[in-house]
Motif scaffolding. Structure first.
Motif, PDB file in Angstrom:
ATOM      1  N   GLU A 265       0.852  -1.184   0.000  1.00 52.30           N
ATOM      2  CA  GLU A 265       0.000   0.000   0.000  1.00 52.30           C
ATOM      3  C   GLU A 265       0.889   1.235   0.000  1.00 52.30           C
ATOM      4  N   VAL A 266       0.558   2.214  -0.816  1.00 54.01           N
ATOM      5  CA  VAL A 266       1.316   3.455  -0.883  1.00 54.01           C
ATOM      6  C   VAL A 266       0.684   4.480   0.060  1.00 54.01           C
ATOM      7  N   VAL A 267       1.512   5.099   0.901  1.00 52.06           N
ATOM      8  CA  VAL A 267       1.029   6.116   1.823  1.00 52.06           C
ATOM      9  C   VAL A 267       0.661   7.375   1.038  1.00 52.06           C
ATOM     10  N   ALA A 268      -0.523   7.873   1.258  1.00 50.14           N
ATOM     11  CA  ALA A 268      -0.994   9.061   0.537  1.00 50.14           C
ATOM     12  C   ALA A 268      -0.136  10.269   0.877  1.00 50.14           C
ATOM     13  N   ALA A 269      -0.001  11.160  -0.092  1.00 52.50           N
ATOM     14  CA  ALA A 269       0.802  12.365   0.122  1.00 52.50           C
ATOM     15  C   ALA A 269       0.298  13.163   1.314  1.00 52.50           C
ATOM     16  N   ALA A 270      -1.007  13.196   1.505  1.00 50.21           N
ATOM     17  CA  ALA A 270      -1.590  13.983   2.593  1.00 50.21           C
ATOM     18  C   ALA A 270      -1.279  13.409   3.965  1.00 50.21           C
ATOM     19  N   ASP A 271      -0.884  12.131   4.024  1.00 55.60           N
ATOM     20  CA  ASP A 271      -0.604  11.482   5.303  1.00 55.60           C
ATOM     21  C   ASP A 271       0.880  11.472   5.659  1.00 55.60           C
ATOM     22  N   ARG A 272       1.696  12.179   4.898  1.00 59.36           N
ATOM     23  CA  ARG A 272       3.131  12.236   5.148  1.00 59.36           C
ATOM     24  C   ARG A 272       3.494  13.522   5.882  1.00 59.36           C
ATOM     25  N   ASP A 273       4.720  13.550   6.390  1.00 61.49           N
ATOM     26  CA  ASP A 273       5.233  14.772   7.008  1.00 61.49           C
ATOM     27  C   ASP A 273       5.565  15.753   5.895  1.00 61.49           C
ATOM     28  N   ALA A 274       4.796  16.807   5.789  1.00 62.10           N
ATOM     29  CA  ALA A 274       4.900  17.719   4.642  1.00 62.10           C
ATOM     30  C   ALA A 274       6.248  18.420   4.550  1.00 62.10           C
ATOM     31  N   GLY A 275       7.030  18.436   5.622  1.00 64.01           N
ATOM     32  CA  GLY A 275       8.315  19.115   5.572  1.00 64.01           C
ATOM     33  C   GLY A 275       9.518  18.209   5.504  1.00 64.01           C
ATOM     34  N   ARG A 276       9.299  16.900   5.458  1.00 64.37           N
ATOM     35  CA  ARG A 276      10.409  15.953   5.578  1.00 64.37           C
ATOM     36  C   ARG A 276      11.016  15.627   4.212  1.00 64.37           C
ATOM     37  N   ASP A 347       8.167   6.230   3.325  1.00 64.23           N
ATOM     38  CA  ASP A 347       6.726   6.394   3.536  1.00 64.23           C
ATOM     39  C   ASP A 347       6.390   7.620   4.372  1.00 64.23           C
ATOM     40  N   ARG A 348       7.360   8.110   5.143  1.00 66.19           N
ATOM     41  CA  ARG A 348       7.112   9.306   5.960  1.00 66.19           C
ATOM     42  C   ARG A 348       7.495  10.594   5.235  1.00 66.19           C
ATOM     43  N   ALA A 349       8.227  10.456   4.128  1.00 63.36           N
ATOM     44  CA  ALA A 349       8.838  11.619   3.503  1.00 63.36           C
ATOM     45  C   ALA A 349       7.921  12.313   2.506  1.00 63.36           C
ATOM     46  N   ALA A 350       8.061  13.625   2.444  1.00 65.71           N
ATOM     47  CA  ALA A 350       7.376  14.407   1.408  1.00 65.71           C
ATOM     48  C   ALA A 350       8.166  14.417   0.122  1.00 65.71           C
ATOM     49  N   VAL A 351       9.513  14.337   0.245  1.00 65.89           N
ATOM     50  CA  VAL A 351      10.387  14.447  -0.922  1.00 65.89           C
ATOM     51  C   VAL A 351      11.585  13.525  -0.729  1.00 65.89           C
ATOM     52  N   TYR A 352      11.993  12.885  -1.834  1.00 65.02           N
ATOM     53  CA  TYR A 352      13.289  12.199  -1.865  1.00 65.02           C
ATOM     54  C   TYR A 352      14.243  13.070  -2.673  1.00 65.02           C
ATOM     55  N   LEU A 353      15.424  13.330  -2.115  1.00 60.12           N
ATOM     56  CA  LEU A 353      16.398  14.210  -2.754  1.00 60.12           C
ATOM     57  C   LEU A 353      17.632  13.423  -3.158  1.00 60.12           C
ATOM     58  N   THR A 354      18.107  13.630  -4.391  1.00 51.99           N
ATOM     59  CA  THR A 354      19.377  13.051  -4.801  1.00 51.99           C
ATOM     60  C   THR A 354      20.233  14.115  -5.482  1.00 51.99           C
ATOM     61  N   LEU A 369      10.325   6.088  -5.876  1.00 54.86           N
ATOM     62  CA  LEU A 369       9.199   6.101  -6.812  1.00 54.86           C
ATOM     63  C   LEU A 369       8.199   5.003  -6.477  1.00 54.86           C
ATOM     64  N   ALA A 370       8.689   3.812  -6.173  1.00 56.50           N
ATOM     65  CA  ALA A 370       7.789   2.708  -5.851  1.00 56.50           C
ATOM     66  C   ALA A 370       6.940   3.018  -4.630  1.00 56.50           C
ATOM     67  N   HIS A 371       7.485   3.810  -3.709  1.00 55.43           N
ATOM     68  CA  HIS A 371       6.742   4.173  -2.489  1.00 55.43           C
ATOM     69  C   HIS A 371       5.941   5.453  -2.667  1.00 55.43           C
ATOM     70  N   GLY A 372       5.907   5.981  -3.881  1.00 55.65           N
ATOM     71  CA  GLY A 372       5.114   7.173  -4.133  1.00 55.65           C
ATOM     72  C   GLY A 372       5.701   8.429  -3.529  1.00 55.65           C
ATOM     73  N   THR A 373       7.021   8.445  -3.328  1.00 51.66           N
ATOM     74  CA  THR A 373       7.693   9.612  -2.747  1.00 51.66           C
ATOM     75  C   THR A 373       8.237  10.481  -3.875  1.00 51.66           C
ATOM     76  N   PRO A 374       7.727  11.691  -4.047  1.00 53.26           N
ATOM     77  CA  PRO A 374       8.215  12.551  -5.120  1.00 53.26           C
ATOM     78  C   PRO A 374       9.714  12.804  -4.988  1.00 53.26           C
ATOM     79  N   ALA A 375      10.390  12.932  -6.123  1.00 53.65           N
ATOM     80  CA  ALA A 375      11.838  13.106  -6.131  1.00 53.65           C
ATOM     81  C   ALA A 375      12.218  14.461  -6.696  1.00 53.65           C
ATOM     82  N   VAL A 376      13.298  15.003  -6.153  1.00 54.48           N
ATOM     83  CA  VAL A 376      13.977  16.147  -6.749  1.00 54.48           C
ATOM     84  C   VAL A 376      15.400  15.683  -7.013  1.00 54.48           C
ATOM     85  N   ALA A 377      15.837  15.785  -8.265  1.00 52.98           N
ATOM     86  CA  ALA A 377      17.112  15.175  -8.640  1.00 52.98           C
ATOM     87  C   ALA A 377      17.839  16.023  -9.663  1.00 52.98           C
ATOM     88  N   TYR A 378      19.167  16.015  -9.565  1.00 49.18           N
ATOM     89  CA  TYR A 378      19.989  16.583 -10.619  1.00 49.18           C
ATOM     90  C   TYR A 378      19.954  15.655 -11.836  1.00 49.18           C
TER      91      TYR A 378
END
Length: 455
Positions: A265-276, A347-354, A369-378
């Motif tokens: 199950e993918v954790v909904a964006a609204a249920d994550r820590d919006a600043g993490r 699952d707790r994160a708002a963003v994955y950074l690389t 991506l599989a966990h539905g965590t949006p990414a910001v990447a170079y």
């Protein structure tokens, strides 16, 4: 998927070593490939050639089984575990492979396999290519002969394993080689019933990582021999195409990304820590984490509730801790250490950074991506461009800190953007599913077995 998708053959996954929490994504993806093959109904053997003790190898295997990374300890085999015979001396297969010879006085030697084998200490990046004798000993420690170098030793072991397996069932062998150094040493293995599928884990270029940059020294010889493998599996289209443009097309090159398993199950964006914001990986120079921390100082200035977690271990930890303190970010940036449950972190994160300078594929990004965590990447070589092509994150020009900060601020402050990117991420991860990866691998094996060996 069933075992019928894979041709009837023995499957061997060959790695230099497999040790928990060592070698980062290489170990994770190699074990994942074996586990995914087992789940598809085709259980490979996992072969290693590191000269550790049987007790250490047993502990490594137990850890992998406990973590769910391997189905059972019995799927592992190690050359030096197999090198010891019932009497404590060299095993019969090893004695049979030896020819008359003694240690070379030009080298220092170390005893392994309980003293059954003495290895030359070759301090050289090309240690694996030495032909210095490897000394084989009986139970009394007396030398009974030598084997001319590591390549001859590895091939003798593989020949022995192949003979054992064929006694049980006389079918061909498919060796999935995970290491360039091992690939160099076994490419000349002259067995007509063996096919070698070579996988790729990392970048082939030196800085500044352009398509025309110098080759990493370990790759120079490999490209000369690569057409002799029965298939080469590249993790991204970007890298495969760079290689084709530079070295020409090869009938045996395929794109086969390392797969990741999607959560139930993918954790909904609204249920994550919006600043993490989280980073997963080694604390190593190639990840450019000091630059990430400096960029995050600017993010916190605009989003005071933002928090950055740098998960992992490595040589840069102390430097990063000092930088965090220097910038006054101790309340905003933390280094929690290693995790054996990256999914829970994502699952707790708002963003994955690389912010890596280079990757082979970027396994942690695939997990995100599989966990539905949006990414910001170079936009680097290699990985993010391919994985984010269908959405799931924001790709910014390599090294552009302004663009990186703007992207992070945008995702952290816009709930609609986070929700959209999360949905896209799950869809993008479908291209990295185990089922798709196994279909690609099975097809590569079938194609290789349908033709004479290329070596």
């Amino acid at each position: 998927m069933t075992s019928a998708d894979f041709p009837d053959a023995w499957y061997l996954i060959l790695s230099s070593r497999l040790i928990p929490d060592l070698d980062g994504g290489y170990t994770i993806s190699t074990l994942a490939r074996a586990r995914q093959m087992a789940d598809a109904g085709t259980q490979p053997l996992l072969l290693t050639v590191d000269p550790g003790t049987p007790e250490a190898h047993a502990q490594h295997r137990a850890t992998f089984v406990e973590r769910g990374a391997a189905v059972a300890s019995e799927v592992f085999r190690n050359l030096f575990d197999d090198a010891v015979g019932a009497d404590g001396g060299a095993a019969e297969w090893l004695r049979a492979a030896a020819t008359p010879g003694e240690a070379d006085s030009a080298w220092e030697y170390r005893d392994v396999a309980g003293g059954a084998v003495s290895l030359p200490n070759v301090i050289d990046p090309d240690w694996h290519r030495t032909t210095a004798p490897i000394v084989i000993r009986d139970a009394t420690g007396a030398p009974v002969g030598g084997i001319p170098g590591f390549g001859a030793l590895y091939r003798a072991w593989l020949t022995h394993l192949g003979a054992q397996l064929r006694e049980e069932n006389p079918r061909p062998l498919v060796v999935i080689c995970e290491s360039r150094q091992l690939g160099e040493l076994i490419v000349g293995w002259g067995d007509d019933d063996v096919r070698i599928i070579h996988t790729i884990h990392t970048i082939h270029l030196e800085a500044p990582y352009r398509a025309d940059s110098d080759l990493n020294a370990l790759w120079t010889r490999w490209f000369e021999i690569s057409p002799r493998f029965d298939a080469v599996l590249w993790p991204t289209v970007h890298q495969r195409d760079d290689v084709r443009e530079r070295f020409g097309d090869a009938a045996n090159d395929l794109v086969a990304p390392h797969a990741v398993r999607a959560p139930a199950e993918v954790v909904a964006a609204a249920d994550r820590d919006a600043g993490r914001v989280v980073v997963l990986g080694r604390l190593a120079p190639g990840k450019r984490l000091p630059a990430a921390v400096r960029a995050f100082a600017r993010v916190v200035a605009e989003v005071p509730a933002a928090r950055l977690e740098l998960w992992g271990a490595g040589a840069q930890r102390a430097e990063l801790e000092s930088l965090v303190a220097e910038l006054g970010l101790t309340d905003a940036v933390s280094l929690p250490g290693l995790t054996n449950d990256p999914g829970a972190v994502l699952d707790r994160a708002a963003v994955y950074l690389t912010t890596s300078a280079f990757e082979g594929q970027g396994l942690a990004l695939a997990e995100a991506l599989a966990h539905g965590t949006p990414a910001v990447a170079y936009d680097i070589r290699y990985g993010p461009r391919d994985m984010l092509a269908a959405g799931g994150g924001i790709l910014v020009p390599d090294g552009d800190q302004d663009a990186l900060v703007a992207a992070l601020v945008r995702v952290l402050t816009d709930a609609d953007v986070r929700e959209r990117l999360s949905t896209e991420a799950v869809a993008a991860a479908a291209a990295l599913s185990p089922a798709r990866a196994m279909r690609t691998l099975a097809a590569a094996c079938g194609e290789a077995l349908s033709h004479p060996r290329r070596r």
